[in-house]
Design an enzyme around this catalytic site. Structure first.
Site, PDB file in Angstrom:
ATOM      1  N   PRO A 150      -3.122   4.246  14.567  1.00 30.45           N
ATOM      2  CA  PRO A 150      -3.527   5.637  14.346  1.00 30.45           C
ATOM      3  C   PRO A 150      -5.012   5.803  14.636  1.00 30.45           C
ATOM      4  CG  PRO A 150      -2.688   4.585  12.320  1.00 30.45           C
ATOM      5  CD  PRO A 150      -2.994   3.510  13.304  1.00 30.45           C
ATOM      6  N   GLY A 151      -5.407   7.048  14.931  1.00 29.99           N
ATOM      7  CA  GLY A 151      -6.827   7.411  14.903  1.00 29.99           C
ATOM      8  C   GLY A 151      -7.111   7.980  13.521  1.00 29.99           C
ATOM      9  N   ASP A 183      -1.264  -6.734  -5.636  1.00 28.84           N
ATOM     10  CA  ASP A 183      -2.603  -6.754  -5.050  1.00 28.84           C
ATOM     11  C   ASP A 183      -2.547  -7.778  -3.928  1.00 28.84           C
ATOM     12  OD1 ASP A 183      -5.236  -7.302  -4.371  1.00 28.84           O
ATOM     13  OD2 ASP A 183      -5.967  -7.052  -6.422  1.00 28.84           O
ATOM     14  N   TYR A 190     -15.335  -2.631   9.223  1.00 30.72           N
ATOM     15  CA  TYR A 190     -13.934  -2.187   9.145  1.00 30.72           C
ATOM     16  C   TYR A 190     -13.273  -2.407  10.513  1.00 30.72           C
ATOM     17  CZ  TYR A 190      -9.902   0.954   9.161  1.00 30.72           C
ATOM     18  OH  TYR A 190      -8.631   1.474   9.317  1.00 30.72           O
ATOM     19  N   VAL A 207      -6.781  10.070  10.395  1.00 25.50           N
ATOM     20  CA  VAL A 207      -5.648  10.782   9.777  1.00 25.50           C
ATOM     21  C   VAL A 207      -6.026  11.086   8.322  1.00 25.50           C
ATOM     22  CG1 VAL A 207      -3.227  10.621   9.087  1.00 25.50           C
ATOM     23  CG2 VAL A 207      -3.956   9.618  11.248  1.00 25.50           C
ATOM     24  N   PHE A 216      -7.612   7.486   2.711  1.00 29.07           N
ATOM     25  CA  PHE A 216      -8.523   6.541   3.383  1.00 29.07           C
ATOM     26  C   PHE A 216      -9.988   6.988   3.357  1.00 29.07           C
ATOM     27  CE2 PHE A 216     -10.787   4.990   7.079  1.00 29.07           C
ATOM     28  CZ  PHE A 216     -10.525   3.642   7.045  1.00 29.07           C
ATOM     29  N   GLY A 267      -1.049   7.742   1.098  1.00 29.59           N
ATOM     30  CA  GLY A 267      -1.135   7.789   2.552  1.00 29.59           C
ATOM     31  C   GLY A 267       0.146   7.405   3.287  1.00 29.59           C
ATOM     32  N   THR A 311      -5.601  11.000   4.810  1.00 31.16           N
ATOM     33  CA  THR A 311      -4.857  10.306   3.740  1.00 31.16           C
ATOM     34  C   THR A 311      -5.901  10.054   2.648  1.00 31.16           C
ATOM     35  OG1 THR A 311      -5.442   8.157   4.661  1.00 31.16           O
ATOM     36  CG2 THR A 311      -3.362   9.097   5.432  1.00 31.16           C
ATOM     37  N   GLY A 347       0.813  -1.218   0.000  1.00 30.86           N
ATOM     38  CA  GLY A 347       0.000   0.000   0.000  1.00 30.86           C
ATOM     39  C   GLY A 347       0.843   1.263   0.000  1.00 30.86           C
TER      40      GLY A 347
HETATM   41  N1  LIG Z   1      -6.131   7.212   7.565  1.00 22.73           N
HETATM   42  C1  LIG Z   1      -6.717   6.776   8.661  1.00 22.73           C
HETATM   43  O1  LIG Z   1      -7.570   7.477   9.259  1.00 22.73           O
HETATM   44  C2  LIG Z   1      -6.321   5.438   9.240  1.00 22.73           C
HETATM   45  C3  LIG Z   1      -6.511   5.245  10.609  1.00 22.73           C
HETATM   46  C4  LIG Z   1      -6.144   4.016  11.164  1.00 22.73           C
HETATM   47  C5  LIG Z   1      -5.593   3.029  10.379  1.00 22.73           C
HETATM   48  N2  LIG Z   1      -5.431   3.242   9.045  1.00 22.73           N
HETATM   49  C6  LIG Z   1      -4.850   2.142   8.256  1.00 22.73           C
HETATM   50  O2  LIG Z   1      -3.661   2.571   7.632  1.00 22.73           O
HETATM   51  C7  LIG Z   1      -3.415   1.780   6.467  1.00 22.73           C
HETATM   52  C8  LIG Z   1      -3.063   2.683   5.301  1.00 22.73           C
HETATM   53  O3  LIG Z   1      -4.180   3.525   5.046  1.00 22.73           O
HETATM   54  P1  LIG Z   1      -4.030   5.049   4.606  1.00 22.73           P
HETATM   55  O4  LIG Z   1      -4.705   5.864   5.645  1.00 22.73           O
HETATM   56  O5  LIG Z   1      -2.658   5.355   4.219  1.00 22.73           O
HETATM   57  O6  LIG Z   1      -5.039   5.035   3.355  1.00 22.73           O
HETATM   58  P2  LIG Z   1      -4.781   5.322   1.784  1.00 22.73           P
HETATM   59  O7  LIG Z   1      -4.131   6.640   1.614  1.00 22.73           O
HETATM   60  O8  LIG Z   1      -6.099   5.078   1.143  1.00 22.73           O
HETATM   61  O9  LIG Z   1      -3.742   4.188   1.355  1.00 22.73           O
HETATM   62  C9  LIG Z   1      -4.146   2.847   1.325  1.00 22.73           C
HETATM   63  C10 LIG Z   1      -3.133   2.047   0.546  1.00 22.73           C
HETATM   64  O10 LIG Z   1      -3.568   0.672   0.549  1.00 22.73           O
HETATM   65  C11 LIG Z   1      -3.450   0.176  -0.765  1.00 22.73           C
HETATM   66  N3  LIG Z   1      -4.405  -0.913  -1.050  1.00 22.73           N
HETATM   67  C12 LIG Z   1      -5.739  -0.927  -0.927  1.00 22.73           C
HETATM   68  N4  LIG Z   1      -6.227  -2.104  -1.371  1.00 22.73           N
HETATM   69  C13 LIG Z   1      -5.164  -2.842  -1.778  1.00 22.73           C
HETATM   70  C14 LIG Z   1      -4.997  -4.142  -2.331  1.00 22.73           C
HETATM   71  N5  LIG Z   1      -6.038  -4.946  -2.588  1.00 22.73           N
HETATM   72  N6  LIG Z   1      -3.739  -4.573  -2.624  1.00 22.73           N
HETATM   73  C15 LIG Z   1      -2.671  -3.782  -2.387  1.00 22.73           C
HETATM   74  N7  LIG Z   1      -2.753  -2.535  -1.880  1.00 22.73           N
HETATM   75  C16 LIG Z   1      -3.998  -2.085  -1.576  1.00 22.73           C
HETATM   76  C17 LIG Z   1      -3.701   1.366  -1.673  1.00 22.73           C
HETATM   77  O11 LIG Z   1      -3.000   1.144  -2.907  1.00 22.73           O
HETATM   78  P3  LIG Z   1      -3.692   0.773  -4.308  1.00 22.73           P
HETATM   79  O12 LIG Z   1      -5.116   1.245  -4.255  1.00 22.73           O
HETATM   80  O13 LIG Z   1      -2.853   1.511  -5.310  1.00 22.73           O
HETATM   81  O14 LIG Z   1      -3.529  -0.711  -4.406  1.00 22.73           O
HETATM   82  C18 LIG Z   1      -3.028   2.499  -0.895  1.00 22.73           C
HETATM   83  O15 LIG Z   1      -1.678   2.608  -1.263  1.00 22.73           O
HETATM   84  C19 LIG Z   1      -4.670   0.937   6.263  1.00 22.73           C
HETATM   85  O16 LIG Z   1      -4.432  -0.369   6.756  1.00 22.73           O
HETATM   86  C20 LIG Z   1      -5.714   1.639   7.118  1.00 22.73           C
HETATM   87  O17 LIG Z   1      -6.715   0.761   7.566  1.00 22.73           O
HETATM   88  C21 LIG Z   1      -5.764   4.426   8.459  1.00 22.73           C
END
Ligand SMILES: NC(=O)c1ccc[n+]([C@@H]2O[C@H](COP(=O)([O-])OP(=O)(O)OC[C@H]3O[C@@H](n4cnc5c(N)ncnc54)[C@H](OP(=O)(O)O)[C@@H]3O)[C@@H](O)[C@H]2O)c1
Length: 275
Positions: A177-178, A55, A147, A180, A184, A15, A182, A11
């Site tokens: 994290p809470g 993927d 989720y 954030v 997401f 983000g 990105t 990923g």
């Molecule tokens: N932002 C928040 O509020 C928050 C809070 C707590 C935890 N998190 C966790 O942090 C992690 C990263 O999230 P983020 O906030 O950075 O969100 P993001 O900006 O949407 O990034 C998510 C990443 O996951 C990748 N991804 C999604 N589906 C995928 C798949 N099937 N295979 C491979 N890659 C995949 C996306 O890449 P592609 O679409 O290009 O494949 C993207 O690079 C996640 O596990 C999320 O649950 C986020």
């Protein structure tokens, strides 16, 4: 600078994953940046990353990526199990297909990566696995029940894995994290749009959508969480869990203090205020 390490990130197209890759490259580490949208990682490639399509729902592709990394580098020091998304929607209305896909990416994806890298780490008696958990493994809320259930699963698995591999020289870290800012939020609300909920849920869906949208407007960017991941990677004795935002410290405490029913009432009150 800490010793240069061989690091695989899932990923990394957006983000946390993207920012962590950038920071690690600047520190001279060898980074394998993976995601489905490889076009969004050209800048990382220019900075020296090995950019690969991955993927995490595809077992063969996971194995192929790890095999390539091992063939080229001879070892893997760190896996950042970061790929994930939020399938928002009220619990009753999320379809079985949507739910299976949510677990396929967030939970089974981590399992696939761990199964592919652990044999190499066990053989080397060294390595680090960093799993992206969330505050929602402690506090859930309307529309993010499924989720949150994936992050509860990740918490339970990560804690067990930490104990299982401790004596094999492998560290296992959970990042919590809470909210954030990105990519997401947009992905989660796109997923919510595809859920057909009965009209009985209109108030809760609208209220929570507004409350969540407001919360993300004032949420921090990914800097602090990315820094915590880099710290965990470079630490010789990393913490078990890194809580990376103010809400990830405070909300579980509030819930413990006021109890489940009052915490639920508080959530619903905040959602209704936005209507
Ligand atoms: N932002 C928040 O509020 C928050 C809070 C707590 C935890 N998190 C966790 O942090 C992690 C990263 O999230 P983020 O906030 O950075 O969100 P993001 O900006 O949407 O990034 C998510 C990443 O996951 C990748 N991804 C999604 N589906 C995928 C798949 N099937 N295979 C491979 N890659 C995949 C996306 O890449 P592609 O679409 O290009 O494949 C993207 O690079 C996640 O596990 C999320 O649950 C986020």
């Amino acid at each position: 600078m800490a010793d240069s390490q061989i690091i695989l990130i899932t990923g990394a197209s957006d983000g946390f994953g993207h920012l962590v890759a950038e920071k690690l490259l600047a520190k001279g580490h060898t980074v394998y940046a993976t995601a489905r949208r490889t076009d969004r990682m050209c800048d990382l490639q220019d900075k020296g990353a090995h950019v690969l399509h991955l993927d995490v729902t595809n077992t063969e592709e996971v194995q192929k990526v790890v095999d390539q990394l091992i063939a080229e580098q001879g070892r893997i020091d760190v896996l950042v199990n970061n790929a994930g998304f939020g399938q928002y929607g009220v619990v009753e209305a999320v379809s079985e297909e949507q739910l299976k896909y949510q677990f396929d990416v967030n939970v089974f994806g981590m399992h696939r990566l761990q199964q592919a890298v652990l044999p190499h780490m066990r053989k080397a008696r060294s390595g680090k696995i960093i799993n992206l958990g969330s505050i929602v493994s402690h506090v859930s809320a309307p529309i993010l029940g499924w989720y949150a259930s994936t992050k509860h699963a990740i918490k339970g698995m990560t804690e067990a894995l930490r104990m299982e591999v401790r004596d094999l020289g492998i560290d296992v870290v959970e990042i919590e994290p809470g909210a954030v800012r990105t990519g997401f939020e947009e992905v989660a609300f796109d997923a919510l749009d595809k859920v057909q909920a009965p009209s009985d849920y209109d108030t809760v869906v609208k209220g929570m959508t507004n409350a969540s949208r407001n919360m993300y407007k004032s949420a921090p960017g990914p800097e602090r969480t990315a820094n915590a991941i880099v710290t965990a990677i470079e630490a010789s004795r990393p913490r078990a869990v890194y809580k990376t935002t103010t809400d990830s410290h405070i909300l579980p405490l509030i819930k413990r203090l006021i109890g489940d029913h009052r915490y639920g009432a508080m959530n619903l009150w905040m959602a209704r205020r936005t209507l």
